[in-house]
Enzyme design. Structure first.
Site, PDB file in Angstrom:
ATOM      1  N   VAL A   1       0.616  -4.414 -13.109  1.00  0.00           N
ATOM      2  CA  VAL A   1      -0.531  -5.316 -12.984  1.00  0.00           C
ATOM      3  C   VAL A   1      -1.759  -4.565 -13.489  1.00  0.00           C
ATOM      4  O   VAL A   1      -2.091  -3.487 -12.967  1.00  0.00           O
ATOM      5  CB  VAL A   1      -0.746  -5.791 -11.532  1.00  0.00           C
ATOM      6  CG1 VAL A   1      -1.958  -6.715 -11.453  1.00  0.00           C
ATOM      7  CG2 VAL A   1       0.504  -6.493 -10.999  1.00  0.00           C
TER       8      VAL A   1
ATOM      9  N   HIS B   1      -5.406  -0.563  -9.083  1.00  0.00           N
ATOM     10  CA  HIS B   1      -5.114  -0.709  -7.658  1.00  0.00           C
ATOM     11  C   HIS B   1      -4.616   0.611  -7.113  1.00  0.00           C
ATOM     12  O   HIS B   1      -3.879   1.340  -7.775  1.00  0.00           O
ATOM     13  CB  HIS B   1      -4.100  -1.826  -7.399  1.00  0.00           C
ATOM     14  CG  HIS B   1      -2.916  -1.783  -8.299  1.00  0.00           C
ATOM     15  ND1 HIS B   1      -2.966  -2.242  -9.607  1.00  0.00           N
ATOM     16  CD2 HIS B   1      -1.654  -1.330  -8.105  1.00  0.00           C
ATOM     17  CE1 HIS B   1      -1.782  -2.077 -10.171  1.00  0.00           C
ATOM     18  NE2 HIS B   1      -0.967  -1.517  -9.288  1.00  0.00           N
TER      19      HIS B   1
ATOM     20  N   HIS C   1      -2.289   2.166  -4.371  1.00  0.00           N
ATOM     21  CA  HIS C   1      -1.215   1.900  -3.410  1.00  0.00           C
ATOM     22  C   HIS C   1      -1.406   2.820  -2.204  1.00  0.00           C
ATOM     23  O   HIS C   1      -1.604   4.034  -2.363  1.00  0.00           O
ATOM     24  CB  HIS C   1       0.159   2.250  -4.000  1.00  0.00           C
ATOM     25  CG  HIS C   1       0.609   1.401  -5.136  1.00  0.00           C
ATOM     26  ND1 HIS C   1       1.523   0.387  -4.982  1.00  0.00           N
ATOM     27  CD2 HIS C   1       0.312   1.440  -6.458  1.00  0.00           C
ATOM     28  CE1 HIS C   1       1.782  -0.156  -6.170  1.00  0.00           C
ATOM     29  NE2 HIS C   1       1.047   0.457  -7.079  1.00  0.00           N
TER      30      HIS C   1
ATOM     31  N   ASN D   1      -0.869   4.017 -10.387  1.00  0.00           N
ATOM     32  CA  ASN D   1       0.024   4.021 -11.541  1.00  0.00           C
ATOM     33  C   ASN D   1      -0.784   3.654 -12.785  1.00  0.00           C
ATOM     34  O   ASN D   1      -1.656   2.779 -12.723  1.00  0.00           O
ATOM     35  CB  ASN D   1       1.160   3.017 -11.345  1.00  0.00           C
ATOM     36  CG  ASN D   1       2.089   3.426 -10.213  1.00  0.00           C
ATOM     37  OD1 ASN D   1       2.314   4.609  -9.999  1.00  0.00           O
ATOM     38  ND2 ASN D   1       2.615   2.449  -9.493  1.00  0.00           N
TER      39      ASN D   1
ATOM     40  N   ARG E   1      -1.549  -6.687   1.555  1.00  0.00           N
ATOM     41  CA  ARG E   1      -0.199  -6.125   1.608  1.00  0.00           C
ATOM     42  C   ARG E   1       0.564  -6.444   0.320  1.00  0.00           C
ATOM     43  O   ARG E   1       0.480  -7.565  -0.197  1.00  0.00           O
ATOM     44  CB  ARG E   1       0.555  -6.662   2.837  1.00  0.00           C
ATOM     45  CG  ARG E   1      -0.052  -6.163   4.128  1.00  0.00           C
ATOM     46  CD  ARG E   1       0.814  -6.424   5.348  1.00  0.00           C
ATOM     47  NE  ARG E   1       0.034  -6.196   6.552  1.00  0.00           N
ATOM     48  CZ  ARG E   1      -0.185  -4.996   7.106  1.00  0.00           C
ATOM     49  NH1 ARG E   1       0.342  -3.909   6.566  1.00  0.00           N
ATOM     50  NH2 ARG E   1      -0.923  -4.890   8.198  1.00  0.00           N
ATOM     51  N   ASP E   2       1.323  -5.434  -0.151  1.00  0.00           N
ATOM     52  CA  ASP E   2       2.142  -5.611  -1.344  1.00  0.00           C
ATOM     53  C   ASP E   2       3.255  -6.618  -1.043  1.00  0.00           C
ATOM     54  O   ASP E   2       3.885  -6.574   0.006  1.00  0.00           O
ATOM     55  CB  ASP E   2       2.731  -4.265  -1.767  1.00  0.00           C
ATOM     56  CG  ASP E   2       3.263  -4.287  -3.182  1.00  0.00           C
ATOM     57  OD1 ASP E   2       2.714  -3.562  -4.025  1.00  0.00           O
ATOM     58  OD2 ASP E   2       4.238  -5.031  -3.444  1.00  0.00           O
TER      59      ASP E   2
HETATM   60  P1  5GP Z   1       1.972  -1.399 -10.149  1.00  0.00           P
HETATM   61  O1  5GP Z   1       3.446  -1.396 -10.492  1.00  0.00           O
HETATM   62  O2  5GP Z   1       1.163  -2.126 -11.207  1.00  0.00           O
HETATM   63  O3  5GP Z   1       1.417  -0.060  -9.813  1.00  0.00           O
HETATM   64  O4  5GP Z   1       1.851  -2.213  -8.797  1.00  0.00           O
HETATM   65  C1  5GP Z   1       1.722  -3.606  -8.754  1.00  0.00           C
HETATM   66  C2  5GP Z   1       2.120  -4.019  -7.366  1.00  0.00           C
HETATM   67  O5  5GP Z   1       1.682  -5.342  -7.170  1.00  0.00           O
HETATM   68  C3  5GP Z   1       3.636  -4.004  -7.135  1.00  0.00           C
HETATM   69  O6  5GP Z   1       3.945  -3.103  -6.080  1.00  0.00           O
HETATM   70  C4  5GP Z   1       3.952  -5.452  -6.802  1.00  0.00           C
HETATM   71  O7  5GP Z   1       4.926  -5.566  -5.800  1.00  0.00           O
HETATM   72  C5  5GP Z   1       2.614  -6.007  -6.375  1.00  0.00           C
HETATM   73  N1  5GP Z   1       2.424  -7.420  -6.641  1.00  0.00           N
HETATM   74  C6  5GP Z   1       2.701  -8.078  -7.809  1.00  0.00           C
HETATM   75  N2  5GP Z   1       2.375  -9.367  -7.709  1.00  0.00           N
HETATM   76  C7  5GP Z   1       1.891  -9.540  -6.445  1.00  0.00           C
HETATM   77  C8  5GP Z   1       1.386 -10.683  -5.738  1.00  0.00           C
HETATM   78  O8  5GP Z   1       1.326 -11.799  -6.250  1.00  0.00           O
HETATM   79  N3  5GP Z   1       0.974 -10.472  -4.463  1.00  0.00           N
HETATM   80  C9  5GP Z   1       1.018  -9.236  -3.876  1.00  0.00           C
HETATM   81  N4  5GP Z   1       0.586  -9.162  -2.605  1.00  0.00           N
HETATM   82  N5  5GP Z   1       1.490  -8.148  -4.508  1.00  0.00           N
HETATM   83  C10 5GP Z   1       1.916  -8.303  -5.777  1.00  0.00           C
END
Ligand code: 5GP
Length: 114
Positions: free
Chosen positions: A96, A100, A102, A87, A29-30
């Site tokens: 990140v 990944h 979503h 993304n 989970r996010d």
């Molecule tokens: P991005 O913006 O790279 O597409 O998505 C990265 C996602 O990783 C974000 O929605 C963010 O909330 C989530 N995220 C970042 N750090 C952590 C973490 O330490 N644990 C979890 N479960 N989610 C994270």
């Protein structure tokens, strides 16, 4: 590729709410959910962005999508539906750098994105 927070989650060095796992994919989970259900599916092989994919990754990326659809069916929101998003880099909003997927569900989602 450089270490990310998701590598630490994969190695169980930091906690995460893990909801799916198979040989190639982890789902958790996010931490900052944007919908009632917001799960991230990552390949256990770290790949930084979609730009780094090669034809050798085709089966792995298929398994990543299948993991998300399996989870949607298992949790029973497949009929009402959901959104899947990758993304990529700055304009895509990637923060990140470990690919990944979503999965967002549990409410009506707007379109187009802002
Ligand atoms: P991005 O913006 O790279 O597409 O998505 C990265 C996602 O990783 C974000 O929605 C963010 O909330 C989530 N995220 C970042 N750090 C952590 C973490 O330490 N644990 C979890 N479960 N989610 C994270």
């Amino acid at each position: 590729m450089s270490e990310t927070i998701f590598s630490k989650i994969l190695r169980r060095e930091i906690p995460a709410d893990i909801v799916y796992e198979d040989d190639d994919v982890l789902g958790f989970r996010d931490v900052n959910p944007q919908a009632p259900v917001h799960v991230l599916f990552i390949p256990k092989t770290p790949i930084a962005t979609l730009n780094d994919l090669t034809p050798e990754h085709a089966a792995l990326m298929g398994r990543l999508v299948l993991a998300a659809t399996h989870f949607a069916k298992r949790e029973g929101f497949d009929e009402l539906g959901y959104r899947t998003v990758f993304n990529c880099n700055q304009h895509g909003g990637q923060t990140v750098f470990h690919i990944h997927l979503h999965l967002l569900a549990g409410r009506q989602l707007g379109w187009p994105p802002g």
